[in-house]
Each structure stands twice: as C-alpha cells, then as structure tokens.
Motif scaffolding. Sequence first.
Motif, PDB file in Angstrom:
ATOM      1  N   CYS A 128       0.891  -1.152   0.000  1.00 19.49           N
ATOM      2  CA  CYS A 128       0.000   0.000   0.000  1.00 19.49           C
ATOM      3  C   CYS A 128       0.932   1.204   0.000  1.00 19.49           C
ATOM      4  CB  CYS A 128      -0.852  -0.059   1.262  1.00 19.49           C
ATOM      5  SG  CYS A 128      -1.841   1.400   1.477  1.00 19.49           S
ATOM      6  N   GLU A 129       0.964   1.916  -1.107  1.00 19.93           N
ATOM      7  CA  GLU A 129       2.018   2.913  -1.287  1.00 19.93           C
ATOM      8  C   GLU A 129       1.486   4.325  -1.505  1.00 19.93           C
ATOM      9  OE1 GLU A 129       4.344   1.378  -4.570  1.00 19.93           O
ATOM     10  OE2 GLU A 129       5.491   0.093  -3.222  1.00 19.93           O
ATOM     11  N   ARG A 130       2.362   5.281  -1.213  1.00 22.27           N
ATOM     12  CA  ARG A 130       2.175   6.695  -1.549  1.00 22.27           C
ATOM     13  C   ARG A 130       0.829   7.271  -1.101  1.00 22.27           C
ATOM     14  NH1 ARG A 130       6.250   8.700  -4.584  1.00 22.27           N
ATOM     15  NH2 ARG A 130       7.766   7.116  -5.109  1.00 22.27           N
ATOM     16  N   PRO A 131       0.424   7.036   0.152  1.00 15.06           N
ATOM     17  CA  PRO A 131      -0.852   7.573   0.613  1.00 15.06           C
ATOM     18  C   PRO A 131      -0.838   9.098   0.650  1.00 15.06           C
ATOM     19  CG  PRO A 131       0.460   6.855   2.465  1.00 15.06           C
ATOM     20  CD  PRO A 131       1.184   6.391   1.232  1.00 15.06           C
ATOM     21  N   ARG A 146      -0.893   3.381 -10.641  1.00 13.46           N
ATOM     22  CA  ARG A 146       0.324   3.170  -9.833  1.00 13.46           C
ATOM     23  C   ARG A 146       0.694   4.439  -9.065  1.00 13.46           C
ATOM     24  NH1 ARG A 146       3.779  -1.123 -13.438  1.00 13.46           N
ATOM     25  NH2 ARG A 146       5.476  -0.501 -12.074  1.00 13.46           N
ATOM     26  N   ASP A 147       1.961   4.875  -9.106  1.00 16.30           N
ATOM     27  CA  ASP A 147       2.380   6.011  -8.266  1.00 16.30           C
ATOM     28  C   ASP A 147       1.391   7.164  -8.401  1.00 16.30           C
ATOM     29  OD1 ASP A 147       4.575   4.533  -7.662  1.00 16.30           O
ATOM     30  OD2 ASP A 147       6.046   6.031  -8.289  1.00 16.30           O
ATOM     31  N   MET A 148       1.041   7.748  -7.279  1.00 18.27           N
ATOM     32  CA  MET A 148      -0.044   8.739  -7.296  1.00 18.27           C
ATOM     33  C   MET A 148       0.169   9.880  -6.320  1.00 18.27           C
ATOM     34  SD  MET A 148      -2.852   7.607  -4.619  1.00 18.27           S
ATOM     35  CE  MET A 148      -2.819   9.298  -4.128  1.00 18.27           C
ATOM     36  N   ARG A 165       6.821   8.592 -16.676  1.00 17.73           N
ATOM     37  CA  ARG A 165       7.164   9.321 -15.461  1.00 17.73           C
ATOM     38  C   ARG A 165       6.316   8.775 -14.314  1.00 17.73           C
ATOM     39  NH1 ARG A 165      11.764  11.118 -16.300  1.00 17.73           N
ATOM     40  NH2 ARG A 165      11.557  12.450 -14.454  1.00 17.73           N
ATOM     41  N   GLU A 166       6.862   8.838 -13.100  1.00 17.68           N
ATOM     42  CA  GLU A 166       6.082   8.415 -11.933  1.00 17.68           C
ATOM     43  C   GLU A 166       6.429   9.303 -10.742  1.00 17.68           C
ATOM     44  OE1 GLU A 166       6.968   4.319 -11.114  1.00 17.68           O
ATOM     45  OE2 GLU A 166       9.016   4.751 -10.536  1.00 17.68           O
ATOM     46  N   ALA A 167       5.975   8.905  -9.564  1.00 23.89           N
ATOM     47  CA  ALA A 167       6.231   9.663  -8.335  1.00 23.89           C
ATOM     48  C   ALA A 167       5.811  11.140  -8.466  1.00 23.89           C
ATOM     49  CB  ALA A 167       7.704   9.551  -7.935  1.00 23.89           C
ATOM     50  N   THR A 178      12.528   3.790 -12.553  1.00 21.05           N
ATOM     51  CA  THR A 178      13.623   2.832 -12.320  1.00 21.05           C
ATOM     52  C   THR A 178      13.491   2.182 -10.937  1.00 21.05           C
ATOM     53  OG1 THR A 178      15.055   4.652 -11.605  1.00 21.05           O
ATOM     54  CG2 THR A 178      15.260   3.961 -13.889  1.00 21.05           C
ATOM     55  N   GLY A 179      12.241   1.948 -10.525  1.00 24.58           N
ATOM     56  CA  GLY A 179      12.019   1.248  -9.249  1.00 24.58           C
ATOM     57  C   GLY A 179      12.591   2.027  -8.079  1.00 24.58           C
ATOM     58  N   TRP A 180      13.323   1.331  -7.207  1.00 23.67           N
ATOM     59  CA  TRP A 180      13.893   1.994  -6.026  1.00 23.67           C
ATOM     60  C   TRP A 180      15.144   2.797  -6.364  1.00 23.67           C
ATOM     61  CZ3 TRP A 180      10.058   1.787  -2.967  1.00 23.67           C
ATOM     62  CH2 TRP A 180       9.364   0.618  -2.694  1.00 23.67           C
ATOM     63  N   LYS A 181      15.668   2.598  -7.555  1.00 23.60           N
ATOM     64  CA  LYS A 181      16.921   3.308  -7.911  1.00 23.60           C
ATOM     65  C   LYS A 181      16.616   4.730  -8.350  1.00 23.60           C
ATOM     66  CE  LYS A 181      19.813  -0.556  -9.170  1.00 23.60           C
ATOM     67  NZ  LYS A 181      18.773  -1.617  -9.319  1.00 23.60           N
ATOM     68  N   SER A 219      17.219  10.746  -4.531  1.00 25.93           N
ATOM     69  CA  SER A 219      15.863  10.745  -3.983  1.00 25.93           C
ATOM     70  C   SER A 219      14.837  10.665  -5.099  1.00 25.93           C
ATOM     71  CB  SER A 219      15.627  12.003  -3.149  1.00 25.93           C
ATOM     72  OG  SER A 219      15.365  13.125  -3.970  1.00 25.93           O
ATOM     73  N   GLN A 220      13.624  10.342  -4.690  1.00 25.18           N
ATOM     74  CA  GLN A 220      12.492  10.279  -5.612  1.00 25.18           C
ATOM     75  C   GLN A 220      11.374  11.131  -5.030  1.00 25.18           C
ATOM     76  OE1 GLN A 220      10.471   6.467  -5.905  1.00 25.18           O
ATOM     77  NE2 GLN A 220      10.055   6.776  -8.084  1.00 25.18           N
ATOM     78  N   PRO A 221      10.762  12.002  -5.829  1.00 24.41           N
ATOM     79  CA  PRO A 221       9.753  12.912  -5.273  1.00 24.41           C
ATOM     80  C   PRO A 221       8.583  12.177  -4.636  1.00 24.41           C
ATOM     81  CG  PRO A 221      10.171  13.400  -7.619  1.00 24.41           C
ATOM     82  CD  PRO A 221      10.942  12.169  -7.284  1.00 24.41           C
TER      83      PRO A 221
HETATM   84  C1  GAL Z   1       9.012   2.805  -7.708  1.00 21.83           C
HETATM   85  C2  GAL Z   1       7.840   3.542  -7.099  1.00 21.83           C
HETATM   86  C3  GAL Z   1       7.758   3.204  -5.640  1.00 21.83           C
HETATM   87  C4  GAL Z   1       7.657   1.696  -5.523  1.00 21.83           C
HETATM   88  C5  GAL Z   1       8.828   1.031  -6.210  1.00 21.83           C
HETATM   89  C6  GAL Z   1       8.720  -0.479  -6.164  1.00 21.83           C
HETATM   90  O1  GAL Z   1       9.061   2.977  -9.079  1.00 21.83           O
HETATM   91  O2  GAL Z   1       7.988   4.920  -7.266  1.00 21.83           O
HETATM   92  O3  GAL Z   1       6.648   3.852  -5.052  1.00 21.83           O
HETATM   93  O4  GAL Z   1       6.470   1.260  -6.112  1.00 21.83           O
HETATM   94  O5  GAL Z   1       8.888   1.437  -7.542  1.00 21.83           O
HETATM   95  O6  GAL Z   1       9.684  -1.066  -6.989  1.00 21.83           O
END
Ligand code: GAL
Length: 340
Positions: free
Chosen positions: A93-96, A172-174, A227-229, A247-250, A284-286
């Motif tokens: 459960c992400e990015r509330p 996804r990211d929101m 784009r995400e985050a 790029t996930g967590w990177k 960092s990721q926004p």
């Molecule tokens: C990122 C995303 C995170 C998380 C992660 C999982 O791209 O921004 O919120 O979902 O991937 O790999």
Amino acid sequence: MHAQVSTTLKPITKITPGTVWKDTNGEVIEAHGGGIMQQGNIYYWYGENHAKGEGNKTGISCYSSKDLLNWHNEGVVLPKEALPVAFRDSGACERPKVIYNDRTKKYVMWMHLVARGHLEADAGIAVADQPAGPFKYLYKTRPIRYNYGYRGGSARTYVGDPEEETKGNTFRDMTLFKDSDNKAYVIYASEDNATMYISLLNADYEAIATPAVLNKTWVRALPGAFREAPAVFKADGWYYMFTSGTTGWKPNPAKVYRAKTMLGKWEDMGNPCAGDEQQTSFRSQPTCVIPAPGRSAGNFIYMGDRWVGEALAQSTYVWLPFSVPADGNIRLQFYKEWSF
Ligand code: GAL
C-alpha cells in the motif's frame, strides 16, 4: 510529561536531508512515499510504514507537527488489516495522500494498492472523521477505462483483453492535489507507467468525477513519457508537477512539468536538480511538495524518499527548500542542513 520529553530529547531545529529522522519519542519516523496535509496550524504527515520489512506488514502511519521538524507519532491510522488480503504482507500500500473535504468534513485518503508484482495496480480510498484517523477503507478501483491503443511490447495488453478492459487502466504512483477553489484531482501513473493521468475528483473526493470525459474531466498528461512519483503544487498561477523516471527503487533524474490548468497541456521544464547529484535527484524520488511555513511565501519544500530497496525501513527523507522564479525554471539544490 511534555517537560520530561524536552529534557531527554533535544528539539530538532534543522532539516538534515538523508539522515535518520526521529520523532518526539526518539523513534525513527516511518512515513515513506508520504504526503503532508495542513489543517489549521498542524501538519499531518502520512506515509508507508516499513518497520517490519518489505510489503505492507503494518499499514499507513501518521505523524503530526506544528513546525515540520518535531513530529509526534499518531500511530498507524490505516492498519493493513483494513485492506483486502491481497494488499497485506506480500502486497503493498504505497504513496498515501490525504485531503480534507470542507463539505463532507471528512479526511479522504487515496493510495496505490499493489499485489502480484504489478498485476494488481489499483487505487484504494479510505476516509476518516479526524485527521489522525482511524481511516475506514471504502473500496478499490481503477478509475479510468480508456482504450489507449496498446502497441505491443513488454507491457501487458489492455485492448482486446476483456478482463483488463473491465478492470480499467492501471493505477500506480499517485498523488492528490486540492486547489484553492476546492476542486481536487488525482494524478497517477497509468498505462503500465507510460502515461500520467490526471482526473478531477467528484464533490466528496471519494471517486473521480463521472461521467469521465477525456479532456474535460480527465487528461492523458505526459503521454508515453514514463514518469512516476508525481508531486503537484501551485505557484504564481501555474501548476507544477515534480516527477521521477521509472527505475524502481533506484534514483534517476527528476523532471518538472507545468501547466496553466490541471487538465491543460503540461510543458516539460526539464531536470530542476543542480550540482553533483543532478542525475540522481540527490539520491531521492519525489513524493510531495508543500508551501514553506511562515513568512516565506513563494517558497516550497520538496519532499523525496532516499530509498534503500533491500531494507526499506532504512530509507531516509530528502527535504529541500526551493522557490519558483518568474520564468518557472526551478532550481533544486542540495543542502546538508537547513532551517526555515
Ligand atoms: C518505484 C515507485 C515506488 C515503488 C517502487 C517499487 O518505481 O515509485 O513507489 O512502487 O517502484 O519497486
């Protein structure tokens, strides 16, 4: 009791990005992928609690503060048990994000629910009567169903897949954005992350505005940009959106976009980060942008996550101050420490 806290723990007076940040009990703050809502003179910080490791083993945390520095733990305001089984433990459960609805007097939380890799990629909606919860989970949804003309490749097909077509496009990211006219929007990565969607919410903020009409109630912002985050804010009559790459967590280079209206055309303003760590956005990721407190009008705070993918609880917070110049070319700089 308060006196006891202040004699044992020194109040925090500075933001030190990327270091361990402790709450007023001396415990590490667990509020990743978070968002801040201001209510009166109190800030509420909601985020993912990763204390028990990968997956949603706990739920969503909330902290409160009057100064954005010293945070009181309000506890887990949406426990994992409140969510369907798929989104507990192995799911996530992400990015509330939470916004207040002046009409219903409810605090409305939207989140990204994820399970089975990213096969489940849904919005979750919860509400509360108080900012520190408890939040009541309402339902999950993929709010927009739209045939975007899947072209093949590695992403899952949507068009022609009856199940996917009834489910709607991935969520996804929101983030959420509540405007000064009380209209609110959900902004999320859709089409398997290829395209950012922005939709107006309905009057109670618990669903999108219906009927959903492309370019009227929602837009395919940044089509094919991957784009995400997203983190949205408003300055000098413009709407700005920080985003990351996918790029996930990177970490990767951030990019800012801006538009005259939320459902208008978003213009690419490039990477706002300056200096050595420009290509990683200071590792960092926004996740959120908020106006800076007090007299510093026109100034904002960038909130990002410095993820530690193998040990998510060790992820830290990168908060940095910035202002928006007249030409809109934001410059985000790293400071080892700073204060308001
Ligand atoms: C990122 C995303 C995170 C998380 C992660 C999982 O791209 O921004 O919120 O979902 O991937 O790999």
